[in-house]
Motif scaffolding. Structure first.
Motif, mmCIF file in Angstrom:
data_model
loop_
_atom_site.group_PDB
_atom_site.id
_atom_site.type_symbol
_atom_site.label_atom_id
_atom_site.label_comp_id
_atom_site.label_asym_id
_atom_site.label_seq_id
_atom_site.Cartn_x
_atom_site.Cartn_y
_atom_site.Cartn_z
ATOM 1 N N PRO A 1 6.173 3.588 -0.523
ATOM 2 C CA PRO A 1 5.623 2.230 -0.457
ATOM 3 C C PRO A 1 5.703 1.646 0.947
ATOM 4 C CG PRO A 1 7.754 2.226 -1.558
ATOM 5 C CD PRO A 1 7.394 3.656 -1.331
ATOM 6 N N CYS A 2 4.670 0.891 1.291
ATOM 7 C CA CYS A 2 4.595 0.217 2.575
ATOM 8 C C CYS A 2 4.200 -1.236 2.318
ATOM 9 C CB CYS A 2 3.574 0.916 3.474
ATOM 10 S SG CYS A 2 3.305 0.112 5.057
ATOM 11 N N PHE A 3 4.960 -2.164 2.845
ATOM 12 C CA PHE A 3 4.704 -3.583 2.621
ATOM 13 C C PHE A 3 4.225 -4.224 3.921
ATOM 14 C CE2 PHE A 3 7.815 -2.140 -0.451
ATOM 15 C CZ PHE A 3 7.216 -2.533 -1.636
ATOM 16 N N LYS B 1 0.863 -1.177 0.000
ATOM 17 C CA LYS B 1 0.000 0.000 0.000
ATOM 18 C C LYS B 1 0.904 1.233 0.000
ATOM 19 C CE LYS B 1 -0.632 0.542 5.009
ATOM 20 N NZ LYS B 1 -1.620 0.670 6.101
ATOM 21 N N GLN B 2 0.310 2.388 -0.142
ATOM 22 C CA GLN B 2 1.074 3.635 -0.120
ATOM 23 C C GLN B 2 0.861 4.342 1.216
ATOM 24 O OE1 GLN B 2 3.180 4.957 -2.755
ATOM 25 N NE2 GLN B 2 2.975 2.773 -3.249
ATOM 26 N N VAL C 1 9.285 1.954 3.207
ATOM 27 C CA VAL C 1 10.571 2.076 2.525
ATOM 28 C C VAL C 1 10.867 3.544 2.240
ATOM 29 C CG1 VAL C 1 11.952 1.372 0.541
ATOM 30 C CG2 VAL C 1 10.231 -0.187 1.482
ATOM 31 N N LEU C 2 11.969 4.025 2.805
ATOM 32 C CA LEU C 2 12.394 5.411 2.635
ATOM 33 C C LEU C 2 13.660 5.459 1.792
ATOM 34 C CD1 LEU C 2 11.903 6.505 6.350
ATOM 35 C CD2 LEU C 2 10.364 6.950 4.436
ATOM 36 N N PRO C 3 13.891 6.572 1.090
ATOM 37 C CA PRO C 3 15.071 6.666 0.222
ATOM 38 C C PRO C 3 16.370 6.607 1.013
ATOM 39 C CG PRO C 3 13.526 8.487 -0.176
ATOM 40 C CD PRO C 3 13.059 7.781 1.038
ATOM 41 N N ALA C 4 17.281 5.749 0.583
ATOM 42 C CA ALA C 4 18.575 5.619 1.260
ATOM 43 C C ALA C 4 19.488 6.796 0.947
ATOM 44 C CB ALA C 4 19.247 4.321 0.850
ATOM 45 N N LYS C 5 19.234 7.486 -0.163
ATOM 46 C CA LYS C 5 20.169 8.514 -0.618
ATOM 47 C C LYS C 5 20.183 9.759 0.267
ATOM 48 C CE LYS C 5 16.695 10.226 -3.893
ATOM 49 N NZ LYS C 5 16.356 10.385 -5.311
#
Length: 200
Positions: free
Chosen positions: A150-152, A135-136, A165-169
């Motif tokens: 995104p969320c799993f 889901k978002q 999930v967050l951006p690693a950058k």
């Protein structure tokens, strides 16, 4: 008789805690808004802090559930620790009710993970033979940007998990708590291990 600001905040905090318990929810922002509406409060400045609501909720849980609450929280934190160790390459951070100590048997483990792409996590979940749903999750970040990430979601051994999930950058661009616009607090594997090892 006029009710002072601090007393109003205390009343709203306890009402929000009651709502969270009744709805079996961990959405503190929604509970605060609903509690404030009961007292006719519309100004944000009269809302309690997240810490005040969590404190009221923990007090209610101690009175109602006693030792069961402590046992449930420890079980959930151990499940979180196992998951974080399995996902260590994503620098996991435990957030939400299992982190702050207000979780009950209806709570899920919420983790923030950092990855270059969501697919990186999906490959790992597949390797671990974990079926998931996506889901978002809409978040506001410290740079002012609002974004759906995104969320799993999955269940393992009777425990629900939500992996955001967050951006690693750009790990310093923190997601913000919608209640007070402060960075969402959480625990690393090491910090969670300390919580698990600390009685009470």
């Amino acid at each position: 008789m006029r009710t002072g600001k601090r007393e109003l905040q205390r009343l709203i905090a306890y009402e929000a805690a009651r709502i969270l318990t009744e709805l079996r929810s961990d959405n503190v922002t929604y509970a605060c808004q609903k509690a404030a509406a009961k007292y006719g409060i519309t100004k944000r400045q009269f809302l309690p802090t997240r810490e005040e609501v969590e404190s009221a909720l923990r007090e209610q849980q101690r009175l109602v559930r006693g030792e069961r609450q402590t046992d449930t929280l420890r079980t959930l934190r151990l499940s979180a620790l196992n998951a974080m160790q399995a996902l260590i390459q994503f620098n996991p951070k435990l957030v939400g009710a299992v982190f702050d100590g207000t979780a009950d048997s209806n709570s899920c483990v919420k983790l923030h993970l950092f990855a270059d792409t969501p697919e990186d996590l999906l490959f790992t979940l597949s390797d671990l033979h974990i079926p998931w749903q996506e889901k978002q999750h809409r978040l506001q970040f410290s740079d002012g940007r609002k974004e759906s990430v995104p969320c799993f979601i999955f269940n393992a051994d009777g425990v629900g998990f939500e992996l955001v999930v967050l951006p690693a950058k750009n790990p310093r661009n923190h997601p913000l708590d919608p209640l007070d616009n402060q960075p969402i607090q959480g625990a690393s594997i090491k910090q969670l291990q300390q919580l698990v090892d600390t009685p009470g």
